[in-house]
Design a protein around this motif. Sequence first.
Motif, PDB file in Angstrom:
ATOM      1  N   GLN A  60       0.955  -1.233   0.019  1.00 38.53           N
ATOM      2  CA  GLN A  60       0.071   0.080  -0.370  1.00 38.53           C
ATOM      3  C   GLN A  60       1.148   1.007  -0.108  1.00 38.53           C
ATOM      4  OE1 GLN A  60      -2.481  -0.807   3.490  1.00 38.53           O
ATOM      5  NE2 GLN A  60      -3.879  -1.863   2.261  1.00 38.53           N
ATOM      6  N   LYS A  61       1.653   1.293   0.556  1.00 38.13           N
ATOM      7  CA  LYS A  61       3.623   2.755   0.808  1.00 38.13           C
ATOM      8  C   LYS A  61       3.938   2.626  -0.521  1.00 38.13           C
ATOM      9  CE  LYS A  61       7.500   4.461   3.734  1.00 38.13           C
ATOM     10  NZ  LYS A  61       7.855   3.648   4.755  1.00 38.13           N
ATOM     11  N   THR A  62       3.945   1.759  -0.956  1.00 40.27           N
ATOM     12  CA  THR A  62       4.708   1.358  -2.689  1.00 40.27           C
ATOM     13  C   THR A  62       3.744   2.175  -3.411  1.00 40.27           C
ATOM     14  OG1 THR A  62       5.212  -0.451  -2.760  1.00 40.27           O
ATOM     15  CG2 THR A  62       6.824   0.542  -2.015  1.00 40.27           C
ATOM     16  N   CYS A  63       2.146   1.573  -3.569  1.00 44.50           N
ATOM     17  CA  CYS A  63       1.397   2.289  -4.495  1.00 44.50           C
ATOM     18  C   CYS A  63       0.148   2.557  -3.621  1.00 44.50           C
ATOM     19  CB  CYS A  63       0.862   0.140  -5.063  1.00 44.50           C
ATOM     20  SG  CYS A  63       0.048   0.908  -7.063  1.00 44.50           S
ATOM     21  N   PRO A  64       0.380   3.667  -3.286  1.00 38.91           N
ATOM     22  CA  PRO A  64      -0.776   4.388  -3.235  1.00 38.91           C
ATOM     23  C   PRO A  64      -2.210   4.544  -3.893  1.00 38.91           C
ATOM     24  CG  PRO A  64       0.868   5.870  -3.718  1.00 38.91           C
ATOM     25  CD  PRO A  64       1.458   5.058  -4.000  1.00 38.91           C
ATOM     26  N   THR A  65      -1.882   4.343  -5.286  1.00 37.94           N
ATOM     27  CA  THR A  65      -2.983   4.904  -6.261  1.00 37.94           C
ATOM     28  C   THR A  65      -3.593   3.652  -6.217  1.00 37.94           C
ATOM     29  OG1 THR A  65      -2.041   4.519  -7.576  1.00 37.94           O
ATOM     30  CG2 THR A  65      -1.959   6.993  -7.113  1.00 37.94           C
ATOM     31  N   CYS A  66      -3.274   1.964  -5.843  1.00 39.62           N
ATOM     32  CA  CYS A  66      -3.600   0.896  -5.793  1.00 39.62           C
ATOM     33  C   CYS A  66      -4.883   0.613  -5.312  1.00 39.62           C
ATOM     34  CB  CYS A  66      -2.957  -0.264  -5.612  1.00 39.62           C
ATOM     35  SG  CYS A  66      -0.571  -0.622  -6.611  1.00 39.62           S
ATOM     36  N   THR A  67      -6.182  -0.441  -5.545  1.00 45.03           N
ATOM     37  CA  THR A  67      -7.210   0.133  -5.174  1.00 45.03           C
ATOM     38  C   THR A  67      -6.950  -1.678  -4.321  1.00 45.03           C
ATOM     39  OG1 THR A  67      -8.132  -2.105  -6.659  1.00 45.03           O
ATOM     40  CG2 THR A  67      -8.568   0.925  -6.548  1.00 45.03           C
ATOM     41  N   ASN A  86       2.200 -13.653 -14.544  1.00 46.91           N
ATOM     42  CA  ASN A  86       1.449 -13.083 -12.928  1.00 46.91           C
ATOM     43  C   ASN A  86       2.027 -12.985 -12.466  1.00 46.91           C
ATOM     44  OD1 ASN A  86      -1.577 -12.515 -14.536  1.00 46.91           O
ATOM     45  ND2 ASN A  86      -1.908 -14.597 -13.424  1.00 46.91           N
ATOM     46  N   MET A  87       3.827 -13.715 -12.005  1.00 41.84           N
ATOM     47  CA  MET A  87       4.120 -14.125 -11.404  1.00 41.84           C
ATOM     48  C   MET A  87       5.764 -12.985 -11.466  1.00 41.84           C
ATOM     49  SD  MET A  87       3.190 -16.559  -9.360  1.00 41.84           S
ATOM     50  CE  MET A  87       1.867 -16.196  -8.981  1.00 41.84           C
ATOM     51  N   THR A  88       5.965 -12.626 -12.800  1.00 37.21           N
ATOM     52  CA  THR A  88       6.558 -11.997 -12.947  1.00 37.21           C
ATOM     53  C   THR A  88       6.328 -10.034 -12.206  1.00 37.21           C
ATOM     54  OG1 THR A  88       5.452 -11.404 -14.822  1.00 37.21           O
ATOM     55  CG2 THR A  88       7.477 -12.483 -15.158  1.00 37.21           C
ATOM     56  N   ILE A  89       4.243 -10.060 -12.863  1.00 37.43           N
ATOM     57  CA  ILE A  89       4.431  -8.918 -11.731  1.00 37.43           C
ATOM     58  C   ILE A  89       4.205  -9.344 -10.600  1.00 37.43           C
ATOM     59  CG2 ILE A  89       2.044  -7.390 -11.567  1.00 37.43           C
ATOM     60  CD1 ILE A  89       1.554  -8.476 -14.511  1.00 37.43           C
ATOM     61  N   ALA A  90       4.366 -10.486  -9.844  1.00 36.45           N
ATOM     62  CA  ALA A  90       4.000 -10.619  -8.154  1.00 36.45           C
ATOM     63  C   ALA A  90       5.556 -10.360  -7.553  1.00 36.45           C
ATOM     64  CB  ALA A  90       4.051 -11.668  -7.893  1.00 36.45           C
ATOM     65  N   GLY A  91       6.851 -10.033  -8.336  1.00 33.37           N
ATOM     66  CA  GLY A  91       8.406 -10.238  -8.426  1.00 33.37           C
ATOM     67  C   GLY A  91       8.544  -8.964  -8.476  1.00 33.37           C
ATOM     68  N   ILE A  92       7.767  -8.365  -9.121  1.00 37.93           N
ATOM     69  CA  ILE A  92       8.797  -6.615  -9.881  1.00 37.93           C
ATOM     70  C   ILE A  92       7.467  -6.057  -8.158  1.00 37.93           C
ATOM     71  CG2 ILE A  92       7.809  -4.786 -10.684  1.00 37.93           C
ATOM     72  CD1 ILE A  92      10.461  -6.032 -11.750  1.00 37.93           C
ATOM     73  N   LYS A  93       6.424  -6.372  -7.770  1.00 40.32           N
ATOM     74  CA  LYS A  93       5.586  -5.255  -6.934  1.00 40.32           C
ATOM     75  C   LYS A  93       6.465  -5.772  -5.348  1.00 40.32           C
ATOM     76  CE  LYS A  93       2.191  -3.718  -9.219  1.00 40.32           C
ATOM     77  NZ  LYS A  93       2.407  -2.389  -8.634  1.00 40.32           N
ATOM     78  N   ALA A  94       7.127  -7.342  -5.273  1.00 42.84           N
ATOM     79  CA  ALA A  94       7.550  -7.980  -4.602  1.00 42.84           C
ATOM     80  C   ALA A  94       9.092  -6.837  -4.325  1.00 42.84           C
ATOM     81  CB  ALA A  94       7.864  -9.476  -4.678  1.00 42.84           C
ATOM     82  N   LEU A  95       9.789  -6.406  -5.541  1.00 44.07           N
ATOM     83  CA  LEU A  95      10.734  -5.993  -5.424  1.00 44.07           C
ATOM     84  C   LEU A  95      10.472  -4.650  -4.612  1.00 44.07           C
ATOM     85  CD1 LEU A  95      12.533  -6.968  -8.154  1.00 44.07           C
ATOM     86  CD2 LEU A  95      13.396  -7.460  -6.193  1.00 44.07           C
ATOM     87  N   GLY A  96       9.497  -4.445  -5.422  1.00 44.69           N
ATOM     88  CA  GLY A  96       9.211  -2.879  -4.884  1.00 44.69           C
ATOM     89  C   GLY A  96       8.764  -1.940  -3.430  1.00 44.69           C
ATOM     90  N   ALA A  97       8.083  -3.894  -3.159  1.00 46.96           N
ATOM     91  CA  ALA A  97       7.862  -3.738  -1.931  1.00 46.96           C
ATOM     92  C   ALA A  97       9.170  -3.408  -0.326  1.00 46.96           C
ATOM     93  CB  ALA A  97       7.003  -4.433  -1.156  1.00 46.96           C
ATOM     94  N   TYR A  98       9.659  -3.652  -1.058  1.00 44.00           N
ATOM     95  CA  TYR A  98      10.988  -4.410  -0.270  1.00 44.00           C
ATOM     96  C   TYR A  98      12.429  -3.294  -0.717  1.00 44.00           C
ATOM     97  CZ  TYR A  98      10.148  -9.239   0.956  1.00 44.00           C
ATOM     98  OH  TYR A  98       9.833 -10.362   0.584  1.00 44.00           O
ATOM     99  N   GLY A  99      11.825  -2.444  -1.490  1.00 48.04           N
ATOM    100  CA  GLY A  99      12.453  -0.751  -1.741  1.00 48.04           C
ATOM    101  C   GLY A  99      13.334  -0.991  -2.840  1.00 48.04           C
ATOM    102  N   MET A 100      13.471  -2.018  -4.217  1.00 46.04           N
ATOM    103  CA  MET A 100      14.853  -2.918  -4.557  1.00 46.04           C
ATOM    104  C   MET A 100      13.781  -2.633  -6.279  1.00 46.04           C
ATOM    105  SD  MET A 100      15.968  -6.001  -2.283  1.00 46.04           S
ATOM    106  CE  MET A 100      16.739  -6.740  -3.336  1.00 46.04           C
TER     107      MET A 100
END
Length: 305
Positions: A11-18, A66-80
Amino acid sequence: MLKRTMKALLQKTCPTCTKSSVQTYYYNIKALAKIAGYDMPPKHGRWVNKQLLAKIRRLPLMTFKNMTIAGIKALGAYGMKNEQWAKAMSDATERYSKQRNKQERTPREARNWPEGGYKALGKLADELHGEVQTLFKKAPAAVTLPELWRMARWFIVLFYSKHALRGDLGDVRITKKGQNYIEKRGKGWHMHVGNHKTVRAHGAIELKLDAKVSAALDQYLPYVRANTKHGYLLSTKRYGNRMKRSDMMALLRNTTEDRLGKRIGVQLIRVLKTTSHLKGIDEAEKLRRELAHGPQMQWKYVSRA
């Protein structure tokens, strides 16, 4: 990593996400972590690596995307950031778009396509209604929670046999509260979906429910009100708690697999319904080409009596 912590990071890294998008990202990140050998996403981002990317490349295209998107979102959440993962996501998305543009059935769609297409859901809804018909002769407060769950299962299949929303039915309240709810207007029921995946691009969904779905709500709602206090349309089988969106979608897939021998989720339902309107879509496209109009301009040339 605790569930609430990963969600908070998303939520912090994607504040516009529903909310529903964050929930989807979380479940996919959890699935990706399991492929990597973890029960839950770790506290660090080192697990989203080259080895994991090689492993998920063997998956079907849509799952890989879907898994590559999940990986990118996870990396973003970690600040990477990771260029290999970013490129893999971009490539997978492009390949998937090309495949969809061909309008060819994917292997998964072919495997799970029911006989009769979208109409198969309507037939299944009729079958399930026959199984719960006697329950509606009981007083609302007299039914058990498992019986209420069976009523809900019938209603879910009936709803999706008429309306091809995503998983938004699982978030619907029975009174005009929150962003997703039903309300009666005159003799029919309407649904307002203010929190959904594409709300920022398309706004809230205002849906006049099909006559059969409206009649089903008149029949089903007194039992929901008499046996639950959570205020949502769907309830769990054992304790009568609010049924989560993910659990509703799993129930839909499991029911169709059990009854039709096909594992049909909301994405395939959307494809089934769109395909059922193929003739009209093709005719509209031919008319657009003939008039040299885009979709919006074509609407301006409609004259209603």
